[in-house]
Design an enzyme around this catalytic site. Structure first.
Site, PDB file in Angstrom:
ATOM      1  N   ASP A 167       0.834  -1.197   0.000  1.00  0.00           N
ATOM      2  CA  ASP A 167       0.000   0.000   0.000  1.00  0.00           C
ATOM      3  C   ASP A 167       0.869   1.247   0.000  1.00  0.00           C
ATOM      4  O   ASP A 167       1.777   1.387   0.822  1.00  0.00           O
ATOM      5  CB  ASP A 167      -0.900  -0.004   1.244  1.00  0.00           C
ATOM      6  CG  ASP A 167      -1.781   1.230   1.316  1.00  0.00           C
ATOM      7  OD1 ASP A 167      -2.775   1.272   0.582  1.00  0.00           O
ATOM      8  OD2 ASP A 167      -1.477   2.143   2.111  1.00  0.00           O
ATOM      9  N   TYR A 188       3.098  10.028  -1.115  1.00  0.00           N
ATOM     10  CA  TYR A 188       4.135   9.510  -0.213  1.00  0.00           C
ATOM     11  C   TYR A 188       5.517   9.693  -0.844  1.00  0.00           C
ATOM     12  O   TYR A 188       6.286   8.753  -0.999  1.00  0.00           O
ATOM     13  CB  TYR A 188       3.899   8.031   0.083  1.00  0.00           C
ATOM     14  CG  TYR A 188       2.674   7.710   0.904  1.00  0.00           C
ATOM     15  CD1 TYR A 188       1.882   8.700   1.484  1.00  0.00           C
ATOM     16  CD2 TYR A 188       2.285   6.385   1.090  1.00  0.00           C
ATOM     17  CE1 TYR A 188       0.758   8.376   2.216  1.00  0.00           C
ATOM     18  CE2 TYR A 188       1.163   6.055   1.832  1.00  0.00           C
ATOM     19  CZ  TYR A 188       0.398   7.047   2.378  1.00  0.00           C
ATOM     20  OH  TYR A 188      -0.727   6.722   3.106  1.00  0.00           O
ATOM     21  N   GLN A 247     -10.450   1.538   4.185  1.00  0.00           N
ATOM     22  CA  GLN A 247      -9.214   1.554   4.973  1.00  0.00           C
ATOM     23  C   GLN A 247      -9.402   2.539   6.119  1.00  0.00           C
ATOM     24  O   GLN A 247      -9.775   3.705   5.898  1.00  0.00           O
ATOM     25  CB  GLN A 247      -8.025   1.963   4.100  1.00  0.00           C
ATOM     26  CG  GLN A 247      -6.703   1.895   4.871  1.00  0.00           C
ATOM     27  CD  GLN A 247      -5.479   2.150   4.005  1.00  0.00           C
ATOM     28  OE1 GLN A 247      -4.434   2.555   4.502  1.00  0.00           O
ATOM     29  NE2 GLN A 247      -5.587   1.898   2.705  1.00  0.00           N
TER      30      GLN A 247
END
Length: 341
Positions: A47, A52, A162
């Protein structure tokens, strides 16, 4: 390694997945080696997110030649169609793949954001078309708001949800998870270590292993952390009264008013190191005053630059009163400085 079938997607994965934030601290070759090690140890779910930093690029490098052996999930923070598609295309390029197994609008935590996502010119229509084109296999969603997450599940539009769940944050187990399971949704657990506040990784993971329907995303930046996660989700595991007592100790220590280190509050215009300063209370409990001051001094001194603008608090998904908490921790730090002199 235990396995999970991710809701009605048909995706069979390892019971523990690899969370992609920590590898931003590693060099590219080092990160690629770690990701390959995770695959070799049986982890098949990875993931990450467009935002990021270079996490996606590192995964793209690591999975060259073994794309068919891994399930890749990534995310977009964009709510508009054009912007979400731009992030999707960038993710495909970075990950060196022509499809994403699970694509997730990230951190949808209020009705206004959801309305934009679903409305005219919103990202959802664009993502559905991308799914029809084969660029996305399944669409999931993430949130940090329990109320909003339940509403997202109730729409029936998403394959997965999530959400944070760990020893300290257990609210989702009562209603969110049963509601998701009733709709045959996959459940991805983020923040298994409460953003790094739980320093006993073995305990944190064994707590989560007791839930057979959860796919736990463990953020790792060392081979030892990968091995620990794999070992917990392999073989037998026992949850003892001593474990329960230690877990309760963490709950008493942290309560609900603590930073999860998601870093959405950053960057601070004044240069305050918010994330690390927000950890001072826990640091001070685990060290002597002199050691806490020495360890966190450089960070805590930046708190003096806070002008109480409140911008950080508006970005916090947990609605923490960040400036107020920083003042409290600075006062505690100053008291420790005096005590240590």
């Amino acid at each position: 390694m235990q396995t999970r079938t991710l809701g009605n997607t048909g995706l069979a994965t390892s019971a523990v997945g690899f969370g992609g934030i920590p590898i931003i601290r590693l060099g590219r070759d080092e990160a690629a080696a770690l990701l390959r090690h995770a695959v070799e140890r049986g982890i098949t779910f990875f993931d990450t997110a467009n935002r990021y930093m270079d996490s996606e690029e590192k995964m793209g490098q690591a999975f060259a030649g073994i794309r068919d052996k891994v399930v890749i999930a990534t995310k977009t923070g964009m709510r508009g169609a054009k912007e979400a598609l731009e992030e999707l295309e960038l993710s495909l390029t970075r990950l060196k793949t022509d499809y994403i197994d699970l694509y997730q609008p990230h951190q949808v935590s209020n009705p206004e954001e959801f309305a934009t996502l679903m409305g005219p010119g919103g990202a959802m229509d664009a993502l559905v078309k991308a799914r029809e084109q084969g660029k996305i296999r399944h669409i999931g969603i993430t949130s940090h708001s329990l109320e909003m997450a339940r509403k997202l599940v109730a729409t029936g539009l998403f394959a997965t949800i999530q959400f944070p769940y760990n020893i300290v944050e257990t609210e989702a187990a009562a209603e969110l998870f049963p509601e998701a399971l009733a709709r045959d949704m996959g459940i991805l657990v983020m923040k298994p270590f409460a953003g790094g506040m739980l320093d006993d990784g073995d305990l944190a993971l064994r707590f989560l292993r007791r839930h057979p329907d959860l796919l736990v995303l463990a953020g790792c930046d060392t081979a030892e952390q990968v091995d620990q996660a794999v070992d917990v989700f392999s073989g037998d595991s026992v949850w003892t009264e001593a474990d329960a007592a230690k877990a309760e100790g963490y709950r008493q220590e942290l309560g609900s008013r603590f930073c999860r280190r998601c870093e959405y509050c950053q960057p601070c215009p004044q240069g305050v190191r918010i994330t690390y300063a927000m950890m001072y209370r826990v640091v001070a409990k685990r060290m002597s005053p002199a050691k806490a001051v020495n360890f966190a001094g450089a960070t805590m001194e930046t708190v003096r630059e806070c002008v109480d603008c409140g911008e950080c608090a508006t970005r916090c998904p947990y609605n923490l009163p960040i400036p107020e908490m920083l003042r409290e921790y600075l006062a505690l730090y100053d008291s420790h400085r005096q005590e240590a002199q």
